[in-house]
Design a protein around this motif. Sequence first.
Motif, mmCIF file in Angstrom:
data_model
loop_
_atom_site.group_PDB
_atom_site.id
_atom_site.type_symbol
_atom_site.label_atom_id
_atom_site.label_comp_id
_atom_site.label_asym_id
_atom_site.label_seq_id
_atom_site.Cartn_x
_atom_site.Cartn_y
_atom_site.Cartn_z
ATOM 1 N N VAL A 88 0.776 -1.223 -0.017
ATOM 2 C CA VAL A 88 0.090 -0.116 -0.120
ATOM 3 C C VAL A 88 0.980 1.273 0.065
ATOM 4 O O VAL A 88 0.695 2.160 -0.765
ATOM 5 C CB VAL A 88 -0.925 0.044 1.171
ATOM 6 N N VAL A 89 1.862 1.311 0.642
ATOM 7 C CA VAL A 89 2.704 2.390 0.824
ATOM 8 C C VAL A 89 3.500 2.556 -0.594
ATOM 9 O O VAL A 89 3.517 3.550 -0.971
ATOM 10 C CB VAL A 89 3.722 2.238 2.045
ATOM 11 N N ALA A 90 3.960 1.360 -1.203
ATOM 12 C CA ALA A 90 4.681 1.391 -2.351
ATOM 13 C C ALA A 90 3.695 2.192 -3.409
ATOM 14 O O ALA A 90 4.109 2.863 -4.427
ATOM 15 C CB ALA A 90 5.029 0.174 -2.890
ATOM 16 N N ILE A 91 2.586 1.670 -3.548
ATOM 17 C CA ILE A 91 1.350 2.094 -4.520
ATOM 18 C C ILE A 91 1.055 3.645 -4.125
ATOM 19 O O ILE A 91 1.166 4.536 -5.084
ATOM 20 C CB ILE A 91 0.355 1.433 -4.327
ATOM 21 N N LEU A 92 1.079 4.305 -2.994
ATOM 22 C CA LEU A 92 0.660 5.649 -2.660
ATOM 23 C C LEU A 92 2.071 6.272 -2.830
ATOM 24 O O LEU A 92 1.945 7.521 -3.615
ATOM 25 C CB LEU A 92 0.493 5.840 -1.110
ATOM 26 N N ILE A 93 3.374 5.863 -3.018
ATOM 27 C CA ILE A 93 4.202 6.530 -3.325
ATOM 28 C C ILE A 93 4.597 6.795 -4.772
ATOM 29 O O ILE A 93 4.786 7.731 -5.546
ATOM 30 C CB ILE A 93 5.805 5.813 -2.737
ATOM 31 N N ALA A 94 4.053 5.655 -5.640
ATOM 32 C CA ALA A 94 3.982 5.441 -7.133
ATOM 33 C C ALA A 94 2.967 6.670 -7.532
ATOM 34 O O ALA A 94 3.354 7.296 -8.351
ATOM 35 C CB ALA A 94 3.703 4.441 -7.493
ATOM 36 N N ILE A 95 1.646 6.726 -6.935
ATOM 37 C CA ILE A 95 0.601 7.435 -7.427
ATOM 38 C C ILE A 95 1.396 9.089 -6.830
ATOM 39 O O ILE A 95 1.026 10.034 -7.800
ATOM 40 C CB ILE A 95 -0.724 7.341 -6.598
ATOM 41 N N ASN A 96 1.781 9.299 -5.885
ATOM 42 C CA ASN A 96 2.400 10.576 -5.515
ATOM 43 C C ASN A 96 3.376 11.128 -6.609
ATOM 44 O O ASN A 96 3.593 12.175 -7.230
ATOM 45 C CB ASN A 96 2.990 10.740 -4.065
ATOM 46 N N VAL A 97 4.208 9.973 -6.950
ATOM 47 C CA VAL A 97 5.369 10.600 -7.986
ATOM 48 C C VAL A 97 4.759 10.840 -9.252
ATOM 49 O O VAL A 97 4.951 11.985 -9.914
ATOM 50 C CB VAL A 97 6.365 9.528 -8.026
ATOM 51 N N LEU A 98 3.774 10.036 -9.825
ATOM 52 C CA LEU A 98 3.002 10.072 -10.954
ATOM 53 C C LEU A 98 2.339 11.630 -10.860
ATOM 54 O O LEU A 98 2.486 12.364 -11.760
ATOM 55 C CB LEU A 98 2.041 9.167 -11.352
ATOM 56 N N LEU A 99 1.667 12.190 -9.749
ATOM 57 C CA LEU A 99 0.918 13.171 -9.790
ATOM 58 C C LEU A 99 1.851 14.289 -9.718
ATOM 59 O O LEU A 99 1.777 15.520 -10.438
ATOM 60 C CB LEU A 99 -0.086 13.321 -8.559
ATOM 61 N N CYS A 100 3.017 14.178 -9.117
ATOM 62 C CA CYS A 100 3.993 15.407 -8.993
ATOM 63 C C CYS A 100 4.623 15.473 -10.457
ATOM 64 O O CYS A 100 4.806 16.650 -11.076
ATOM 65 C CB CYS A 100 5.141 14.887 -8.139
ATOM 66 N N LEU A 101 4.752 14.528 -11.231
ATOM 67 C CA LEU A 101 5.207 14.483 -12.378
ATOM 68 C C LEU A 101 4.213 15.201 -13.508
ATOM 69 O O LEU A 101 4.625 16.082 -14.146
ATOM 70 C CB LEU A 101 5.713 13.286 -13.169
ATOM 71 N N GLY A 102 2.996 14.776 -13.331
ATOM 72 C CA GLY A 102 1.968 15.431 -14.082
ATOM 73 C C GLY A 102 1.788 17.230 -13.651
ATOM 74 O O GLY A 102 1.865 17.927 -14.484
ATOM 75 N N LEU A 103 1.713 17.293 -12.354
ATOM 76 C CA LEU A 103 2.035 18.629 -12.277
ATOM 77 C C LEU A 103 3.016 19.586 -12.581
ATOM 78 O O LEU A 103 3.012 20.604 -13.179
ATOM 79 C CB LEU A 103 1.893 18.911 -10.607
ATOM 80 N N MET A 104 4.216 18.966 -12.667
ATOM 81 C CA MET A 104 5.268 19.567 -13.214
ATOM 82 C C MET A 104 5.545 19.645 -14.650
ATOM 83 O O MET A 104 5.468 20.927 -15.088
ATOM 84 C CB MET A 104 6.913 18.682 -12.816
ATOM 85 N N LEU A 105 4.934 18.772 -15.377
ATOM 86 C CA LEU A 105 4.370 18.880 -16.773
ATOM 87 C C LEU A 105 3.330 20.023 -17.066
ATOM 88 O O LEU A 105 3.709 20.799 -17.876
ATOM 89 C CB LEU A 105 4.328 17.683 -17.677
ATOM 90 N N PHE A 106 2.519 20.056 -16.454
ATOM 91 C CA PHE A 106 1.561 21.139 -16.308
ATOM 92 C C PHE A 106 2.071 22.718 -16.313
ATOM 93 O O PHE A 106 1.735 23.582 -17.069
ATOM 94 C CB PHE A 106 0.174 20.879 -15.351
#
Length: 115
Positions: A88-106
Amino acid sequence: MTDWSDPRLPSAQTSSPRQLKRMSRSFAGVGVGIPPERLRQIAMGGSATDDELVDVSFALTATQLLSEKRRSKRGRAQRHAVRGFILVVAILIAINVLLCLGLMLFVLTQHTTPY
């Protein structure tokens, strides 16, 4: 595993009536019905028939075996829970990284000129 060769009753001096009642209930759980008063007499060295001694020896061994089974089952459940928590922690970290990358690209696309 535990040494099963010589199961012993606790001595009468170290056993309280409450402990003997608990032991009698656990013995009943494995099919040996011996009242707590009789367990105290046997622990004090009173006369006991061979059948009673065999029953007590069997009950001590069986309750110890059941206790070890419960302990190992609890250990497996704890390991399973830890693995699930790590997942669960690994999934949350992965989702957080993806959201941060998406925000950075935006944010980066907002700073570029449209022409």
